[in-house]
Write an enzyme that holds these catalytic residues in place. Structure first.
Site, PDB file in Angstrom:
ATOM      1  N   GLU A 146     -64.423 -25.437 -20.450  1.00  0.00           N
ATOM      2  CA  GLU A 146     -64.186 -24.570 -21.607  1.00  0.00           C
ATOM      3  C   GLU A 146     -65.447 -23.870 -22.098  1.00  0.00           C
ATOM      4  OE1 GLU A 146     -61.525 -23.665 -23.150  1.00  0.00           O
ATOM      5  OE2 GLU A 146     -59.939 -25.078 -22.657  1.00  0.00           O
TER       6      GLU A 146
ATOM      7  N   GLU B 266     -63.787 -44.553  -8.314  1.00  0.00           N
ATOM      8  CA  GLU B 266     -64.811 -44.785  -9.336  1.00  0.00           C
ATOM      9  C   GLU B 266     -65.907 -45.727  -8.843  1.00  0.00           C
ATOM     10  OE1 GLU B 266     -63.360 -48.404 -12.186  1.00  0.00           O
ATOM     11  OE2 GLU B 266     -62.478 -46.447 -12.602  1.00  0.00           O
TER      12      GLU B 266
END
Length: 301
Positions: free
Chosen positions: A81, A112
């Site tokens: 963004e 992960e």
């Protein structure tokens, strides 16, 4: 062994699945609200982290967002963004998510732990960069290894975790502890912990933009109007700040190719994009002193 806060059982967990749907929904809503409140205690660290991010972008540095799982999705959302909201160039932002940013609904959990490619991905890190690392537990191998490599390279490390005194926070220069209560669904850190992480990320990037001069009276003034919606928003901002009419605002935006800050200055009296750019350069990108300079000019009779 003490159970991590993110793995503890919530006080309303017993019989949760037997409650009426509306009552269970109320418990879920309150859990999110309580988690959001945890961000307030981290305000000093968030403010310090935001300044470090701004310092990197003022210089030749970049922002690296590194995380896994739900934290990775929160990090990617914030990073992606920054261009549309604050005009941060794509070249100054890197997103590293364990397993890559998903393109389907599949997000394997084992990624992960896979840290093998991080040394290569972060090989060009330097002391001008800031690396944001996120992990609800504070022990996830992927962001922990990224934080270690970043510290080794001299980069500034921001660590965000929801458990205290964890390895990720101990590595970080700016340790942001978000002490969220136990999840309503034990261990489901996409919920309360994720909500608090998203709020912290929103604050970090917005406060960073404030340091860079990209916010003026609560308006995003460093955006680039490249679609119909953003052009309308940009026109409204030009009119609000300068008092110009819509036609003047549209003409100013046309002259700058949709770049908002110089358009504001042109609508306020700057003699075209070149002078607007010069004013912004002298004010280090901050609009308010540039506008004051225009207001202080001797009026031509």
């Amino acid at each position: 062994m003490t159970t991590k806060a993110t793995e503890q059982l919530h006080k309303d967990a017993m019989g949760l699945d037997l409650l009426p749907v509306e009552a269970m929904g109320e418990v879920l809503a309150l859990g999110q609200i309580e988690a959001a409140g945890a961000v307030r205690s981290a305000l000093p660290a968030i403010c310090d982290g935001a300044k470090a991010m701004a310092d990197s972008l003022r210089g030749n540095g970049r922002l690296f967002y590194v995380a896994a799982g739900s934290s990775g999705l929160m990090a990617a959302a914030d990073a992606m963004e920054l261009g549309g909201t604050f005009g941060i160039p794509e070249s100054r932002i890197r997103i590293l998510m364990a397993g890559g940013i998903p393109t389907t609904a599949s997000m394997p959990g084992d990624t992960e732990d896979a840290t093998d490619g991080l040394a290569t991905a972060l090989a060009d890190l330097n002391d001008a960069d800031t690396v944001l690392t996120l992990s609800a537990s504070g022990t996830t191998p992927y962001p922990m290894e990224a934080a270690r490599l970043a510290a080794q390279a001299g980069a500034t490390v921001i660590g965000i975790a929801n458990n205290p005194d964890t390895p990720l926070l101990n590595i970080a220069v700016h340790a942001i502890l978000l002490p969220t209560p136990a999840e309503v669904i034990s261990g489901s850190t996409r919920m309360g912990a994720g909500t608090a992480q998203k709020i912290a990320l929103n604050m970090l990037s917005t406060l960073m933009a404030r340091h860079l001069g990209h916010i003026h009276d609560g308006m995003m003034v460093n955006m680039h109007a490249d679609n119909i919606k953003l052009h309308g928003r940009a026109r409204s901002i030009v009119c609000t700040i300068t008092g110009a009419d819509a036609d003047t605002a549209n003409d100013a935006l046309r002259q700058t190719g949709g770049a908002l800050k110089p358009a504001i200055l042109i609508a306020a009296g700057a003699e075209g994009p070149a002078q607007a750019a010069d004013l912004l350069s002298r004010s280090e990108g901050h609009l308010r002193p540039a506008l004051r300079h225009l207001e202080a000019r001797p009026k031509v009779k």
